[in-house]
Design an enzyme around this catalytic site. Sequence first.
Site, mmCIF file in Angstrom:
data_model
loop_
_atom_site.group_PDB
_atom_site.id
_atom_site.type_symbol
_atom_site.label_atom_id
_atom_site.label_comp_id
_atom_site.label_asym_id
_atom_site.label_seq_id
_atom_site.Cartn_x
_atom_site.Cartn_y
_atom_site.Cartn_z
ATOM 1 N N HIS A 34 -1.575 -3.599 -0.600
ATOM 2 C CA HIS A 34 -2.336 -2.962 0.475
ATOM 3 C C HIS A 34 -3.183 -1.821 -0.090
ATOM 4 O O HIS A 34 -2.668 -0.952 -0.804
ATOM 5 C CB HIS A 34 -1.395 -2.403 1.543
ATOM 6 C CG HIS A 34 -0.420 -3.406 2.060
ATOM 7 N ND1 HIS A 34 0.858 -3.085 2.426
ATOM 8 C CD2 HIS A 34 -0.542 -4.750 2.285
ATOM 9 C CE1 HIS A 34 1.495 -4.170 2.847
ATOM 10 N NE2 HIS A 34 0.662 -5.193 2.769
ATOM 11 N N TYR B 234 6.716 7.660 -0.468
ATOM 12 C CA TYR B 234 5.297 7.894 -0.714
ATOM 13 C C TYR B 234 4.748 8.970 0.220
ATOM 14 O O TYR B 234 4.960 8.969 1.425
ATOM 15 C CB TYR B 234 4.470 6.610 -0.633
ATOM 16 C CG TYR B 234 4.641 5.754 0.601
ATOM 17 C CD1 TYR B 234 3.660 5.706 1.585
ATOM 18 C CD2 TYR B 234 5.775 4.956 0.763
ATOM 19 C CE1 TYR B 234 3.797 4.905 2.703
ATOM 20 C CE2 TYR B 234 5.919 4.144 1.876
ATOM 21 C CZ TYR B 234 4.932 4.125 2.839
ATOM 22 O OH TYR B 234 5.076 3.333 3.946
#
Length: 475
Positions: A66, A129
Amino acid sequence: MLVVELIETQIPGLLVVRLDVHEDSRGWFKENWQRAKMTDLGLPDFGPVQNNMSFNTRRGATRGIHAEPWDKFVSVAAGRVFGAWVDMREGPSFGMTFHIEIEAAVAVFVPRGVGNSYQTLEDGTVYSYLVNDHWRPGFTYPALHLGDPTAAIPWPIPLEESEISAKDLGNPSLDDVVPMAPRRTLVVGAGGQLGRALCSTFPAAVPVDRDELDLTDAAAVEAWPWHEYDTVLNAAAYTAVDAAETPEGRRAAWAANASGPATLARLAGEHGFTLVHYSSDYVFDGTAAGPDGHTEDEALSPLGVYAQSKAAGDLAVGTAPRHYVLRTSWVVGDGANFVRTMQRLAADGVSPAVVDDQVGRLTFTDELVRATSHLLDGKAPYGIYNVTNGGEPTSWYDVARAVFRLAGRDESDVTPTSTAAYAKEYGQGKQLAPRPLHSVLDLAKLRATGFEPEDAMTALERYVRGETAQADSRP
């Protein structure tokens, strides 16, 4: 805790960070993100706003690829992953790949538009993240099939033995991916003489004027897609110095010169763009300049309404995390200005009286734009920079004489007068704003970045003769 090492990869902007992990019988500890230390090392100060955790029950869970429209800082809180990245941005690096195993001592900075993916190598892996923008519903971005033959990622666990979502299984091949366009540049106040010069050098920039984007209109500001821009050049200003002393002018000056920049500074903090704002020598009263002129850190001392509104705008822009305030003086460009007025008077046979006790340097818009590109391209430290043309300071009287000479008129046709005498003779019935007599700006800080300003009189001669400067054009 220290970052041990920062490693550049073949994908531009994709950085591997080796972290210092302290272990004992209880487990381990690390500073996963430490802004001051990591930016000192060379990581971008990307301003994370959200921390996400992905728990993966079993070894072999595979996610991606992605390419979200935000920067990420990825690491693991438990376990290990095989991380893989594919550049999906427009440009020569499109399709470039990189992979590395991530364990406790490894993190990776992933720039916007680079496809991110991982495969867990242990049960109970927690993938972490940090991101610098919030997810928005309905927003689409590039994705790539995990098994794309062009990317040829060497997954440790064959994909047919991995756990992959149905959505990721439906991602396209690289040939069908629409590359992510870079964030754009916005020029606010594009219709003015500086705005037009900026648009010429930044041809891919989006130009807007007040009728397209009114910064005093809260609804219009809210609806504008600020997340699409990485740089905003604010050339909008109210510059009618004398009219600013009237009730209506006062309101207009504060709206354009103070409120507008304050709005942009707030948005820069929220959306992470770099804000470039253009200011004025008028923020000083002209009395405290050093031997080489006013320095960037001199205390503000504005005289009139225009000056006060510009000083307020400087202070507001200074709150933006990524900002440049370019203070300038005596701007000359494509439009109505002092030099054009003197040319017209010279052509019409008029012999004007011009003040000789206001001293400064001319700034041609092409020079101001060249300095803008230099600071942005060179990633100069954020802050305030004085920007004018170079050479010896002159008075308005000196400039007028030079224009007359270049226009074929005798310099003696221009006569000197003082600011006080001019106001007494020509200011009857007018609301004249006070002017700083000493407008010279010290250029040492700008020169320290490697920029050498062109001599103002050289630029003046080219301007009067109708020649254009050679300006670099940015994409």
